[in-house]
Scaffold this active site. Structure first.
Site, PDB file in Angstrom:
ATOM      1  N   GLY A  90       0.848  -1.181   0.000  1.00  0.00           N
ATOM      2  CA  GLY A  90       0.000   0.000   0.000  1.00  0.00           C
ATOM      3  C   GLY A  90       0.878   1.223   0.000  1.00  0.00           C
ATOM      4  CB  SER A 122       4.391  -3.584  -1.923  1.00  0.00           C
ATOM      5  OG  SER A 122       4.356  -2.330  -2.556  1.00  0.00           O
ATOM      6  CB  ALA A 123       4.087  -0.561   1.892  1.00  0.00           C
ATOM      7  CG  HIS A 159       6.111  -2.551  -6.945  1.00  0.00           C
ATOM      8  ND1 HIS A 159       5.322  -3.670  -7.068  1.00  0.00           N
ATOM      9  CD2 HIS A 159       5.790  -1.994  -5.748  1.00  0.00           C
ATOM     10  CE1 HIS A 159       4.554  -3.782  -5.989  1.00  0.00           C
ATOM     11  NE2 HIS A 159       4.828  -2.782  -5.174  1.00  0.00           N
ATOM     12  CD  GLU A 194       5.938  -5.862  -9.440  1.00  0.00           C
ATOM     13  OE1 GLU A 194       6.688  -5.882  -8.448  1.00  0.00           O
ATOM     14  OE2 GLU A 194       4.763  -5.482  -9.393  1.00  0.00           O
TER      15      GLU A 194
END
Length: 235
Positions: A90, A122-123, A159, A194
């Site tokens: 997020g 991710s985050a 990413h 990814e």
């Protein structure tokens, strides 16, 4: 002894949430019946409950129960007693702000350094590095500090995207942004593409997945490392 999976993303093209990495998660969380989920990054502003439900459905496929951290009365105790922890993606600034607001940076760092198995995507991966300064996210909220958990001795750029030579986009590339970071900072940065992840066992850090990673070091030309490369000495 640390047991971490630091993944670029939760979802790859053509696959369901965490689906591409479920086999590895079965091994990571083999001794955990229940996973404490940190939903603070709230992608798209999704509610904590709805985000936890997404994580819960994914982990049910490997027989694990998920409980949202936000549902505990004592957050610090929930982290300290967790059998396993997952922090989803997020907005990294929102996530970091909430961790500081709830005084969870040190408890989380201590739990993971002491062996609680952890998945970050991710985050949730950004916060594993030294700072969150190499996130791709917009700074929509200002956390008390950019300093992160420091579970690995470098920064992470989840990413990571290579320049598209056929694109008419004239904005900065991801590599340009990381070079800007190195104009003011010296820590290395791992560009995770990814479907790639870092497997951390103790002090050993190994690149996993099918793709190479791009490594950025201060005053050194960026270079590629292949899957299964040992990044333990990158600092």
């Amino acid at each position: 002894m640390k047991h971490l999976i630091i993944a670029s993303t939760s979802t790859i093209h053509g696959s369901g949430y965490l689906e591409y990495i479920l086999e590895e998660l079965s091994e990571l969380f083999k001794n955990a019946k229940t996973i404490v989920f940190v939903p603070y990054a709230r992608p798209g502003g999704i509610s904590h409950n709805d985000y936890t439900e997404i994580a819960s459905k994914a982990f049910s496929k490997i027989g694990k129960k998920v409980v949202g951290l936000h549902t505990f009365e004592n957050l610090k105790q929930a982290i300290e007693n967790a059998e396993g922890i997952f922090t989803g993606g997020g907005n990294t600034f929102v996530l970091t702000s909430q961790l500081y607001k709830n005084n969870l940076i040190e408890p989380l760092k201590n739990a993971l350094n002491n062996g609680t198995p952890y998945l970050g995507t991710s985050a949730g991966s950004n916060i594993c590095g030294l700072t969150i300064k190499t996130t791709n996210d917009m700074p929509i909220i200002y956390p008390p500090s950019f300093n992160a958990l420091g579970l690995v001795p470098f920064n992470i750029n989840p990413h990571y995207l290579d320049p598209d030579t056929n694109s008419t986009h004239m904005g900065e590339t991801r590599e340009t942004r990381i070079n800007e970071f190195h104009y003011h900072n010296t820590p290395p940065v791992v560009g995770l593409r990814e479907g790639s992840w870092l497997l951390v066992n103790g002090e050993t850090i190994t690149l996993k997945g099918e793709l190479s990673a791009r490594i950025f070091e201060y005053n050194i030309q960026p270079y590629e490392v292949p899957t299964n490369a040992d990044l333990s000495d990158l600092n």
